[in-house]
Scaffold this motif. Sequence first.
Motif, mmCIF file in Angstrom:
data_model
loop_
_atom_site.group_PDB
_atom_site.id
_atom_site.type_symbol
_atom_site.label_atom_id
_atom_site.label_comp_id
_atom_site.label_asym_id
_atom_site.label_seq_id
_atom_site.Cartn_x
_atom_site.Cartn_y
_atom_site.Cartn_z
ATOM 1 N N ALA A 1 -9.356 -25.934 116.782
ATOM 2 C CA ALA A 1 -9.920 -26.961 115.911
ATOM 3 C C ALA A 1 -10.834 -26.380 114.838
ATOM 4 O O ALA A 1 -11.248 -27.100 113.923
ATOM 5 C CB ALA A 1 -10.705 -27.977 116.738
ATOM 6 N N SER A 2 -11.183 -25.087 114.928
ATOM 7 C CA SER A 2 -12.004 -24.463 113.892
ATOM 8 C C SER A 2 -11.553 -23.019 113.718
ATOM 9 O O SER A 2 -10.785 -22.485 114.523
ATOM 10 C CB SER A 2 -13.490 -24.513 114.270
ATOM 11 N N SER B 1 -9.728 -23.990 121.016
ATOM 12 C CA SER B 1 -8.700 -25.036 120.998
ATOM 13 C C SER B 1 -7.918 -25.052 119.686
ATOM 14 O O SER B 1 -6.921 -25.778 119.563
ATOM 15 C CB SER B 1 -9.344 -26.399 121.227
ATOM 16 N N HIS C 1 -8.403 -17.064 121.558
ATOM 17 C CA HIS C 1 -7.900 -18.028 120.567
ATOM 18 C C HIS C 1 -6.420 -17.805 120.288
ATOM 19 O O HIS C 1 -5.613 -18.751 120.279
ATOM 20 C CB HIS C 1 -8.710 -17.892 119.274
ATOM 21 N N GLU D 1 -14.376 -25.442 120.350
ATOM 22 C CA GLU D 1 -13.578 -25.874 119.197
ATOM 23 C C GLU D 1 -12.726 -24.726 118.651
ATOM 24 O O GLU D 1 -11.571 -24.927 118.264
ATOM 25 C CB GLU D 1 -14.501 -26.430 118.118
ATOM 26 N N TYR D 2 -13.290 -23.523 118.628
ATOM 27 C CA TYR D 2 -12.519 -22.389 118.128
ATOM 28 C C TYR D 2 -11.345 -22.074 119.052
ATOM 29 O O TYR D 2 -10.211 -21.863 118.596
ATOM 30 C CB TYR D 2 -13.418 -21.167 117.986
#
Length: 426
Positions: free
Chosen positions: A403-404, A401, A235, A398-399
């Motif tokens: 986004a979360s 990218s 991430h 999502e993490y």
Amino acid sequence: MRTRITLALAVLLLLLAGCSPGGPADGGPVTLRFQSLAWQPDSVAATKELVREWNATHPDVKVEYVQGSWDSVHDQLLTSFEGGEAPDVIHDASDDLADFAYGGYLADLSGLLPARLASDIPRGSWETATFGRGVYGVPFLQEPRVLIADADRLRAAKVRIPTPGHPWSWPEFRQVARKLSGPGRYGVAWPLKEPVSATLNLSLSAGGRLFHRGADGKVTVRFEAGDEVVARTIHDQVAVDRSAPASTLGSGGADTLPGLFGGRYAMVPLGFSYRQQIVRQAPEGFHWQVLPAPAGADGLTQGVSPQTLSVSADCPHKKEAVAFIDFLLRPRNMVRLALGDWMLPTGTQALKDPALRTARHGWATGTALAARLRPAPAQSVRGYPEWKDKVATPAYQEYYSGASTLAELRHRLERDGNLVLARYQR
């Protein structure tokens, strides 16, 4: 008239019986259907040649080669099991076996395995195909995840080159990736179209487990400190350091090779077998090398899901099927299969072969990692395919990218994941 029709039908049935595949009952040879998932040209050629060698030396047990596909094997096998048309000998991966084993579709090989084969493969590898008290597959090929690196970029940046004896730590890997980055260039590219197995298997190096089995035998998901290390590294490389592009997160490993060859990425974490594609596709003058994956609190430990050979529970000739598997996995033959697939054999005798210990194409680096390979965390978890597809894959994507958050990732893996697993453990 009715008598003549009945007589005619009886004669027809006898004729049809005479045309059916032979077997021990009528003195003909046993016929086994072997579904192989070999797909690389060298691997297909090696597997077919071994089938030919078996058939030439075993006139009483003929093996038919059937080509399968990794892309659809789970659904295809499930359909064939339920329809009573499953192959006799089944090539698959150990992390796909749990539901088939618990569902009664695969034969327990515990009492059928020859002593030579049972002792040649380490206990840790056998654990990948053991469910409950039974053994439902023979693990025979495995591949660690490694870093494929642009050797000239690393040399120009004057970074320390890691070795199996002195690997990078995860923080050092992050620092190196930053140093190798620049305008339009990235230190690393993460091809994470399938993010779950990559993350879970690499997380073993940092002590991550994710799946925890209680005294009652039931499994729950707990995302703990060891599970954070690899996930947070990926991430942060994408969303904080900008040393890894977000554009490759939905890509397969092969999709990143043109960028590696073209200098856009300095390193790509890939399965060991990708070396074959690199040898075939790399442009003249491109210098590459194989580096061990970063190490955490548990060193170079990482999870693997070996390729396996199983026998269908409905196979009427289980002893003959196991004898064929034993032939395929003799040390010399296991080496041939490993070289064809550019992977590591599980067998201890095969691993000693000089062809697998040469520095050329990074073979020696791979074999140095073999002793640190462990069963993938999800090996024996019922419902893992559904958990992976419906919960973990979108949560990790999502993490990574951005986004979360890490807290949201933990919440989804634990809350939603445990709801899925609970349905399989009632």
